[in-house]
Design a protein around this motif. Structure first.
Motif, PDB file in Angstrom:
ATOM      1  N   UNK A   8       7.136  -4.771   2.158  1.00  0.00           N
ATOM      2  CA  UNK A   8       6.836  -3.968   0.830  1.00  0.00           C
ATOM      3  C   UNK A   8       7.826  -2.552   0.827  1.00  0.00           C
ATOM      4  N   UNK A   9       8.345  -2.405  -0.369  1.00  0.00           N
ATOM      5  CA  UNK A   9       9.389  -1.302  -0.311  1.00  0.00           C
ATOM      6  C   UNK A   9       9.190  -0.451  -1.562  1.00  0.00           C
ATOM      7  N   UNK A  10       8.710   0.819  -1.294  1.00  0.00           N
ATOM      8  CA  UNK A  10       8.289   1.798  -2.344  1.00  0.00           C
ATOM      9  C   UNK A  10       9.759   2.307  -3.042  1.00  0.00           C
ATOM     10  N   UNK A  11      10.257   1.847  -4.062  1.00  0.00           N
ATOM     11  CA  UNK A  11      11.272   2.389  -4.919  1.00  0.00           C
ATOM     12  C   UNK A  11      10.537   3.163  -6.097  1.00  0.00           C
ATOM     13  N   UNK A  12       9.425   3.254  -6.135  1.00  0.00           N
ATOM     14  CA  UNK A  12       8.836   3.886  -7.398  1.00  0.00           C
ATOM     15  C   UNK A  12       9.031   5.556  -7.319  1.00  0.00           C
ATOM     16  N   UNK A  13       8.708   5.987  -8.489  1.00  0.00           N
ATOM     17  CA  UNK A  13       8.687   7.651  -8.497  1.00  0.00           C
ATOM     18  C   UNK A  13       7.264   8.360  -8.462  1.00  0.00           C
ATOM     19  N   UNK A  14       6.602   7.255  -7.762  1.00  0.00           N
ATOM     20  CA  UNK A  14       4.974   7.819  -7.725  1.00  0.00           C
ATOM     21  C   UNK A  14       4.832   9.211  -6.869  1.00  0.00           C
ATOM     22  N   UNK A  47      10.664   5.425  -0.746  1.00  0.00           N
ATOM     23  CA  UNK A  47      11.718   4.543  -0.161  1.00  0.00           C
ATOM     24  C   UNK A  47      11.398   4.274   1.268  1.00  0.00           C
ATOM     25  N   UNK A  48      10.199   4.190   1.490  1.00  0.00           N
ATOM     26  CA  UNK A  48       9.220   3.931   2.692  1.00  0.00           C
ATOM     27  C   UNK A  48       9.261   2.440   2.344  1.00  0.00           C
ATOM     28  N   UNK A  49       9.282   1.554   3.811  1.00  0.00           N
ATOM     29  CA  UNK A  49       8.948   0.024   3.459  1.00  0.00           C
ATOM     30  C   UNK A  49       7.655   0.018   4.451  1.00  0.00           C
ATOM     31  N   UNK A  50       7.224  -1.242   4.240  1.00  0.00           N
ATOM     32  CA  UNK A  50       6.208  -1.740   5.044  1.00  0.00           C
ATOM     33  C   UNK A  50       6.109  -3.297   5.223  1.00  0.00           C
ATOM     34  N   UNK A  51       6.688  -3.631   6.478  1.00  0.00           N
ATOM     35  CA  UNK A  51       6.525  -5.055   6.663  1.00  0.00           C
ATOM     36  C   UNK A  51       5.221  -5.528   7.172  1.00  0.00           C
ATOM     37  N   UNK A  52       4.922  -6.726   6.650  1.00  0.00           N
ATOM     38  CA  UNK A  52       3.690  -7.363   7.134  1.00  0.00           C
ATOM     39  C   UNK A  52       3.922  -9.031   6.993  1.00  0.00           C
TER      40      UNK A  52
END
Lengths: 206, 138
Positions: A8-14, A47-52
């Protein structure tokens, strides 16, 4: 291939530090089946990512009316398990009679008295459950190779998701044929410029 | 000379074995039919989209020849047919909006989708079916 590698990669503006929930639905059960939050990704900043990983096998366990939980046993599609009473007490074991369908996992209550709860896990996290199975009843679990993903606040892994929460989650990812993929989230943001969260697949490999 | 192989079918996650009594009557269905050349090498696929959201009989649109070289290809609207006075035009009832592509991988030729459909614009992503790169002959 024993598992699917997802990232999972967060490229949002949240700017609300939203939680991302991932779950599956047990298609073997009829109307009214509730889903369970299988994975909740928290504090995954911009821009963090979360591998699973998404393992292909399951684990099953049962709990009896005395509050005892059996060990988690590895399960594959087509297998059946039965809760029986042996000399040590209530135990869960692989049944010599396989599940009715090769696509399903069954947990049978073969105790003479007392209800059980049947739980099924993936990667050690609760995926679905069936409660209050009377003697001679069984839980049937079947999952299509697809996950649902969405943004939900105040939810924990293992929580039951009611229909109101499920209706907010609109994205379904087919895992068919996948060996790895990035799940990229975009959208969000503050104020009038905010747009709905969107999910995309990138770096997809079969 | 070309030859075709058997049809593959994929159903959306909200698919029900029998239609509901009111919209959304059901989910969507996608069928893929691969075509092979005389050497049994994959050429293209016909991809058909069936939307049951507002039509219990399903509204159909087709991509007749999808090839890997085309990349992401827009899902077409169904051909226009004049509605009866009580029905909306079929193009307004067709809710599938998005793209498909064929992706060549070592293990086969995969049909990939990114689309929305239905009353709530449900989104579907990923591979949904695989065709053999070389047609298996009996």
């Amino acid at each position: 291939m024993n598992s699917i590698k997802l990232n999972f990669i967060n490229k949002s503006q949240d700017e609300n530090n939203s939680n991302i929930v991932i779950f599956q639905q047990n298609v073997a059960e009829s109307f009214g089946e509730l889903a369970i939050a299988w994975k909740v990704i928290k504090n995954c900043g911009r821009l963090d990512n979360h591998p699973f990983v998404y393992p292909l096998q399951f684990e099953v366990c049962a709990s009896d009316s005395y509050g005892n939980y059996t060990p988690q046993l590895t399960a594959y599609d087509g297998q059946a398990f039965e809760m029986v009473k042996d000399h040590s007490g209530d135990v869960l074991m692989v049944s010599p009679t396989p599940a009715t369908s090769p696509n399903e996992v069954e947990v049978r209550n073969n105790l003479t008295k007392g209800a059980i709860n049947a739980n099924i896990y993936k990667d050690g996290k609760l995926l679905a459950a069936k409660t209050n199975l009377a003697p001679a009843q069984k839980a049937v679990f079947e999952f299509h190779p697809r996950i649902y993903i969405g943004v939900v606040s105040q939810i924990e892994e293992g929580d039951v998701m009611n229909s109101a929460i499920i209706s907010q989650i609109n994205t379904e990812i087919s895992l068919y044929g996948l060996s790895s993929a990035d799940i990229v989230m975009t959208g969000g943001g503050p104020g009038k410029t905010s747009s709905p969260f969107q999910f995309h697949l990138e770096n997809i490999n079969a | 000379m070309t030859n075709v192989a058997s049809i593959k079918t994929w159903y959306s996650g909200n698919w029900k074995s029998s239609n509901r009594k009111k919209p959304p009557y059901n989910g969507i269905k996608i069928q893929g039919t691969p075509t092979y050349d005389q050497d049994n090498k994959f050429l293209s696929a016909k991809v058909s989209f069936f939307d049951y959201t507002y039509d219990p009989d399903g509204l159909q649109s087709d991509i007749d020849e999808l090839t890997p070289e085309q990349g992401w290809t827009a899902i077409p609207m169904p051909p226009y047919s004049p509605p009866s006075p009580s029905d909306p035009p079929n193009q307004e009832s067709f809710t599938i909006n998005g793209h498909v592509e064929l992706v060549s991988q070592p293990s086969g030729m995969y049909l990939r989708i990114r689309l929305h459909f239905g009353i709530m614009a449900h989104e579907e992503l990923g591979f949904i079916m695989k065709f053999d790169q070389t047609k298996k002959t009996p």
